[in-house]
Design an enzyme around this catalytic site. Sequence first.
Site, PDB file in Angstrom:
ATOM      1  N   GLY A  31       0.655  -1.373   0.284  1.00 47.14           N
ATOM      2  CA  GLY A  31      -0.653   0.489   0.229  1.00 47.14           C
ATOM      3  C   GLY A  31       0.839   1.291  -0.297  1.00 47.14           C
ATOM      4  N   ALA A  32       0.259   2.399   0.857  1.00 48.73           N
ATOM      5  CA  ALA A  32       0.941   4.105   0.550  1.00 48.73           C
ATOM      6  C   ALA A  32       1.324   3.982  -1.133  1.00 48.73           C
ATOM      7  CB  ALA A  32       1.981   3.990   1.438  1.00 48.73           C
ATOM      8  N   HIS A  37       4.201   2.102  -8.053  1.00 44.33           N
ATOM      9  CA  HIS A  37       3.692   1.473  -7.710  1.00 44.33           C
ATOM     10  C   HIS A  37       2.255   1.308  -9.358  1.00 44.33           C
ATOM     11  CE1 HIS A  37       4.260   1.648  -3.260  1.00 44.33           C
ATOM     12  NE2 HIS A  37       4.749   0.509  -3.716  1.00 44.33           N
TER      13      HIS A  37
END
Length: 303
Positions: A31-32, A37
């Site tokens: 995440g984050a 990503h």
Amino acid sequence: MKQILKAADIESAVKEAKNQHLEIGLVPTMGALHEGHLSLIERALKENDLVVVSLFVNPIQFNNKEDLEKYPRTIEKDLELVKSLELRVKSDSKAKELLAFTPTVEEMYPQGEPKEVYHFGPVEEVMEGPRRPGHFSGVAVVVRRLFDLAQPTRAYFGEKDYQQIAVIRNLLEQIKYPIELVPCPIVRADDGLALSSRNMRLSPAARAIAPTINATLEQASEMAEYEEVDDVKEWVLDTLSSFHKVNPSLCPNGLKFEPEYFEIVDAITLQPIASWADAEKNGAVGCITVWLDGVRLIDIVKF
Ligand code: PAF
């Protein structure tokens, strides 16, 4: 995009996809999410029929409790980012379905903390390995769980965590899963700083000087054309360690770069090289870890 909380729901979606001989892309994340990503997810959407993105802060890969506690958790924002990426790249995407898997720790590890331990030999005995005992084994445990659930055709990992890629390559050799490992290039901010979830913890002054890490590595790559390996290493470490003395106005309140290591290694074996000729076959990579403002930043340069 569909959010999935239960491992069993991933399994049934995967079973259906496998029945139709579809290709599955897996993007494991904690995440984050940032553009780095998103570049992995975008590539996975272009190359596969079904994409599984996992967002799971894996407690067993943190050897430092404080680091685990401080790890940013921004799940709602992450899901929005994935949704808008999916819309943005729709016309270029092969994938018909995108699953965002957001399990709890109990869902991921229903039997409690996993007991399995992985060893990777020489690739984990350098750089991050001795400094973060148990880290790569913890990464391998979660990645294998994700491989078992998603049974991907391809799995996507960012090259910023360069040693992690070597470890996953080794894991795949050990478990003999027919998964294509897809290393993806680092995405950088306009000023060159490698994107990382940790960057959001930098103070404005630290964020302003952080691109020096990449700038120093880029200069090192030019020096590599005429300097020996050890001289390049020493120059990088000295340049960063003395930055605050050379640029005091940019370094208020004791701000300084504190390099933990800079190693120049064979790009596949990750063993440190003594001369450029040692990396003739696989190429050489410089891997750095630097503390800045209490934040541990990593970056790489390919020579
Ligand atoms: O690179 C990461 O974010 C993590 O190590 C990974 C691969 C998602 C496993 O938790």
